[in-house]
Design an enzyme around this catalytic site. Structure first.
Site, PDB file in Angstrom:
ATOM      1  N   LYS A 175       0.846  -1.188   0.000  1.00  0.00           N
ATOM      2  CA  LYS A 175       0.000   0.000   0.000  1.00  0.00           C
ATOM      3  C   LYS A 175       0.885   1.243   0.000  1.00  0.00           C
ATOM      4  CE  LYS A 175      -3.685  -2.630   0.762  1.00  0.00           C
ATOM      5  NZ  LYS A 175      -4.808  -2.794  -0.165  1.00  0.00           N
ATOM      6  N   LYS A 201       2.594  -8.681  -2.225  1.00  0.00           N
ATOM      7  CA  LYS A 201       1.606  -8.819  -3.292  1.00  0.00           C
ATOM      8  C   LYS A 201       1.341  -7.495  -3.982  1.00  0.00           C
ATOM      9  CE  LYS A 201      -3.370  -9.707  -3.792  1.00  0.00           C
ATOM     10  NZ  LYS A 201      -3.731  -8.299  -4.064  1.00  0.00           N
ATOM     11  N   GLU A 204      -4.749  -5.791  -6.807  1.00  0.00           N
ATOM     12  CA  GLU A 204      -5.386  -6.316  -8.016  1.00  0.00           C
ATOM     13  C   GLU A 204      -5.412  -5.315  -9.159  1.00  0.00           C
ATOM     14  OE1 GLU A 204      -8.669  -4.737  -5.336  1.00  0.00           O
ATOM     15  OE2 GLU A 204      -6.827  -5.905  -5.106  1.00  0.00           O
ATOM     16  N   HIS A 294      -6.440 -13.517  -7.678  1.00  0.00           N
ATOM     17  CA  HIS A 294      -7.289 -12.550  -6.983  1.00  0.00           C
ATOM     18  C   HIS A 294      -8.687 -12.610  -7.574  1.00  0.00           C
ATOM     19  CE1 HIS A 294      -8.810  -8.808  -5.289  1.00  0.00           C
ATOM     20  NE2 HIS A 294      -7.811  -8.878  -4.433  1.00  0.00           N
ATOM     21  N   HIS A 327      -8.147 -15.921  -3.119  1.00  0.00           N
ATOM     22  CA  HIS A 327      -8.716 -15.153  -2.009  1.00  0.00           C
ATOM     23  C   HIS A 327     -10.068 -15.745  -1.626  1.00  0.00           C
ATOM     24  CE1 HIS A 327      -6.011 -11.499  -1.931  1.00  0.00           C
ATOM     25  NE2 HIS A 327      -5.539 -12.238  -2.926  1.00  0.00           N
ATOM     26  N   SER A 379      -7.596 -12.332   3.481  1.00  0.00           N
ATOM     27  CA  SER A 379      -7.074 -10.981   3.293  1.00  0.00           C
ATOM     28  C   SER A 379      -8.207  -9.979   3.410  1.00  0.00           C
ATOM     29  CB  SER A 379      -6.406 -10.868   1.910  1.00  0.00           C
ATOM     30  OG  SER A 379      -6.002  -9.547   1.641  1.00  0.00           O
TER      31      SER A 379
END
Length: 475
Positions: A175, A201, A204, A294, A327, A379
């Site tokens: 992030k 990761k 998406e 994802h 996920h 997640s």
């Protein structure tokens, strides 16, 4: 003079609008082991009998159309038609029914999720006689499951590749998800991996935007992985998102990842599509890459209780199409997921044989006949205080992914990663010693804080954070 044409009654076939019940509602039908079975939640329009709706679903998703056509006589409809063989009311719901439909295997192309979905969840969902329609579950027969190669590698092969056993895996989504330069992105990856995570990761929606082109990101992330591996002595990975606007571009990115020697890449399987996903899965299998999946866009399809497709069906489809991670929701975080429902489709992802269990939303017994399993990824809004529940719910064969729960640590990314690693290992050890994490989890975390200042700081920051909303997807 123009030639005259005449249609004679009784010649050839009898034209007219069909009553679906006469042909497609067959309550006496005995289901075959090779049939694909579907459970639909139907909400008929007022005045429409459920038997007519169930028959219409079977017809419109197989051989039927709204009227009799003369070419029906050129084939055997009894061999190829779908059949609504049972209808039951939904307890506690007015005018809702579960319709069970059996489809003969010959209706579907081998190894094609795309073809399977085009038939079963195609035009029938717009049928006017239905107010709403939801596909709750599918039974994939062994004969059809064996036409799919499934996940590129599966859970056990992944553990062997990573040399990680006896605990869940830890991940983190970098992030902010958009806006970082490739170099700063790689720096964040390095700090998280060095701190103790197994994976980081791409979010998406990180593809190849002007602020960070995909090749730059791949190069800086590969450098971060190798640096973290050399310092920790552990195998590390980052889910490099190969999703692209075309299959050719997607595979080009996968080739680059392979040439860089990274262990895993990523795909958005619903927005990318099943054809693209299966192609990428085949490439990963052939070239030794793990594939993280994802589920972006899933809630558009699965969140409404009355209309759409339940996620357990999307999870089964992914296991056939191919992916090593998927996920699955968290039960305890910020995203949708009721405990028993979530555990039901987690078992459908991981296990080889799953018994029918309506208490967990599983309508059919499913035998995957040794198709490799998919590792669930928890997640979304989780942090160290959730660790006992996550270990108790998911066990070892899961990837627990803390984005804000890593990067939001007051001391930085590496301490955030260390806090999660300590919490995971403390909870895993406590479980192995026979302690009840559901009851004693808080004590386990507090005890671990005494010898981990990183964990203590994380516990202080997130001690008041809760996501107390009613889940929508209930049994």
């Amino acid at each position: 003079m123009a030639p005259q044409t005449e249609t004679r009654a009784g010649a050839g076939f009898k034209a007219g609008v069909k009553d679906y019940r006469l042909t497609y509602y067959t309550p006496d039908y005995i289901v075959k082991d090779t049939d694909i079975l579907a459970a639909f939640r139907m909400t008929p329009q007022p005045g429409v009998p459920p038997e007519e709706c169930g028959a219409a679903v079977a017809a419109e998703s197989s051989t039927g159309t709204w009227t009799t056509v003369w070419t029906d006589g050129l084939t055997s409809l009894d061999r190829y038609k779908g059949r609504c063989y049972d209808i039951e009311p939904v307890p506690g719901e007015e005018n809702q029914y579960i319709a069970y439909v059996a489809y003969p295997l010959d209706l579907f192309e081998e190894g094609s999720v795309t073809n399977l979905f085009t038939s079963i969840v195609g035009n029938v969902f717009g049928f006017k006689a239905l107010r709403a329609l939801r596909l709750e579950d599918l039974r994939i027969p062994a004969a059809y499951a064996k036409t799919f190669q499934g996940p590129p590698h599966g859970i056990q092969v992944e553990r062997d590749k990573l040399n990680k056993y006896g605990r869940g895996l830890l991940g983190c989504t970098i992030k902010p998800k958009l806006g970082l330069s490739a170099k700063n992105y790689g720096r964040a990856v390095y700090e998280c991996l060095r701190g103790g995570l197994d994976f980081t990761k791409d979010d998406e929606n990180v593809n190849s935007q002007p602020f960070m082109r995909w090749r730059d990101r791949f190069l800086f992330v590969a450098e971060a992985i190798y640096k973290a591996q050399s310092e920790t002595g552990e195998i590390k990975g980052h889910y490099l998102n190969a999703t692209a606007g075309t299959c050719e571009e997607m595979l080009k990115r996968a080739v680059c990842a392979k040439e860089l020697g990274v262990p895993i890449i990523m795909h958005d399987y619903l927005t990318g599509g099943f054809t693209a996903n299966t192609s990428l899965s085949n490439y990963c299998r052939d070239h030794g890459l793990l594939l993280h999946i994802h589920r972006a866009m899933h809630a558009v399809i699965d969140r409404q209780r009355n209309h759409g497709i339940h996620f357990r069906v999307l999870a089964k489809a992914l296991r056939m199409s191919g992916g090593d991670h998927l996920h699955s929701g968290t039960v305890v975080g910020k995203l949708e997921g009721e405990r028993e429902v979530t555990l039901g489709f987690v078992d459908l992802m991981r296990d080889d044989y799953i018994e029918k269990d309506r208490s967990r939303g599983i309508y059919f017994t499913q035998d995957w006949v040794s198709l490799p399993g998919v590792m669930p990824v928890a997640s979304g809004g989780i942090h160290v205080w959730h660790m006992p529940a996550l270990v108790e719910i998911f066990g070892d064969d899961a990837c627990l992914q803390f984005g804000g729960g890593t990067l939001g640590h007051p001391w930085g990314n590496a301490p955030g990663a260390a806090a999660n690693r300590v919490a995971l290992e403390a909870c895993t050890q406590a479980r192995n010693e026979g302690r009840d994490l559901a009851r004693e989890g808080g004590d386990v975390i507090r005890a671990a804080c005494k010898w981990s200042p990183e964990l203590a700081a994380a516990c202080e920051v997130w001690k008041e954070i809760k996501f107390e909303f009613e889940t929508i997807d209930k049994l």
